[in-house]
Design an enzyme around this catalytic site. Sequence first.
Site, PDB file in Angstrom:
ATOM      1  N   TYR A   1      19.171  74.197  49.156  1.00 30.84           N
ATOM      2  CA  TYR A   1      19.673  74.805  47.823  1.00 30.84           C
ATOM      3  C   TYR A   1      19.611  76.279  47.416  1.00 30.84           C
ATOM      4  CZ  TYR A   1      19.482  75.142  42.663  1.00 30.84           C
ATOM      5  OH  TYR A   1      19.817  75.664  41.373  1.00 30.84           O
TER       6      TYR A   1
ATOM      7  N   LYS B   1      17.769  69.305  65.677  1.00 27.30           N
ATOM      8  CA  LYS B   1      18.716  68.159  65.458  1.00 27.30           C
ATOM      9  C   LYS B   1      19.854  68.899  64.860  1.00 27.30           C
ATOM     10  CE  LYS B   1      18.873  64.399  62.303  1.00 27.30           C
ATOM     11  NZ  LYS B   1      18.334  63.363  61.190  1.00 27.30           N
TER      12      LYS B   1
ATOM     13  N   THR C   1      15.112  62.902  55.983  1.00 24.96           N
ATOM     14  CA  THR C   1      15.838  62.639  55.099  1.00 24.96           C
ATOM     15  C   THR C   1      16.260  61.257  54.694  1.00 24.96           C
ATOM     16  OG1 THR C   1      17.402  64.704  55.553  1.00 24.96           O
ATOM     17  CG2 THR C   1      18.378  63.335  54.119  1.00 24.96           C
ATOM     18  N   THR C   2      16.404  60.305  55.467  1.00 26.05           N
ATOM     19  CA  THR C   2      16.412  58.973  55.379  1.00 26.05           C
ATOM     20  C   THR C   2      15.272  58.312  54.642  1.00 26.05           C
ATOM     21  OG1 THR C   2      18.046  59.174  57.406  1.00 26.05           O
ATOM     22  CG2 THR C   2      17.490  56.800  56.358  1.00 26.05           C
TER      23      THR C   2
ATOM     24  N   TYR D   1      16.130  71.294  61.980  1.00 28.54           N
ATOM     25  CA  TYR D   1      17.238  70.349  61.648  1.00 28.54           C
ATOM     26  C   TYR D   1      18.200  71.140  60.703  1.00 28.54           C
ATOM     27  CZ  TYR D   1      19.440  66.135  59.250  1.00 28.54           C
ATOM     28  OH  TYR D   1      19.989  65.340  58.911  1.00 28.54           O
TER      29      TYR D   1
ATOM     30  N   ILE E   1      18.877  61.600  66.725  1.00 22.75           N
ATOM     31  CA  ILE E   1      18.024  61.127  65.691  1.00 22.75           C
ATOM     32  C   ILE E   1      18.748  60.846  64.643  1.00 22.75           C
ATOM     33  CG2 ILE E   1      16.348  62.092  63.854  1.00 22.75           C
ATOM     34  CD1 ILE E   1      15.449  64.407  65.893  1.00 22.75           C
TER      35      ILE E   1
ATOM     36  N   ARG F   1      24.030  69.262  53.544  1.00 23.17           N
ATOM     37  CA  ARG F   1      22.754  69.074  52.656  1.00 23.17           C
ATOM     38  C   ARG F   1      21.983  70.292  52.276  1.00 23.17           C
ATOM     39  NH1 ARG F   1      20.775  63.748  51.347  1.00 23.17           N
ATOM     40  NH2 ARG F   1      21.757  62.219  52.564  1.00 23.17           N
TER      41      ARG F   1
END
Length: 296
Positions: free
Chosen positions: A107, A161, A44-45, A133, A203, A138
């Site tokens: 989504y 995660k 994501t980062t 994850y 993480i 999100r």
Amino acid sequence: MFGKVLTAMVTPMRADSSVDYAEAERLAHYLVDHGSDGLVVTGTTGEPATLSKDERLKMFEVVTQAVGSRCNVVANVGSYSTEESVALAKKATQYDIAGLMAVVPYYIKPPQEGMYQHFKAIAEAGGKPLIMYNIPGRSGVNMLPETVRRLSEVPNIVGLKEATGNMDQMSELRRILPADFTIYSGDDSLLYPLVALGADGLIGVASHLVGERTQRMLALFWEGNHQEALKIHLELMPLFKGIFVTTSPIPIKYLLNKLGFQVGSCRLPLAGPEPEERVFLDGLFDEYAGLMDRPN
């Protein structure tokens, strides 16, 4: 399995928003030199939603060639599409990666059975150890502990995660999962409490700046020196929270630029930081300058 501290590294970009692979290589070396046991590439980062498939694959290639012999490189292949995630997983394994990561599809809000089939398909296609994850903030939906337990029985699925922020859920996960199933905190600010509940490491994002200090905190905790570990946790808490003053990775990129890297800004639709956020981040940088890892 992949180490105690993994950094979800940013994707450096030039002024024209093209990926700066040379700076990615430089950043990867710095992170491994300063506390990162592993790197998650295009997590994501790393802005995967706005990277092309070819750009993601190139990042896997560049980072593994740079530091794959020194740390565990984990390629994030997740997206909202199972078909696309499977295809990327297959291509990622041509590089010397240690493992894969994939997020709960965002989504579209899949049901629990859809999540199960999604991760099972990726694990079977990729043939590499897979970290799932779970980040409802999100993805818009929470993968429940029982679904994680079912998936823990799938070959190649080795870890999670966990970024729900829910202590009860973390407790239930550790209660029902095999002891050798790895759980990473997905929130820097919750690392200490999640480790107390049985998490195996982090993480995270703050390890871009304080990877060595994070490693020290974990070492103290597992040595049984919980009070000294807690002191470091509390010392770093304003930084842990401050790097999310606006949507990540906007703040961490800003701070890395101040530290001496050329990681650029984020791709649209991420923009900023706004002037008042810059003032805040400048103050945060000054406050923690003495604790930050420094590039050579």
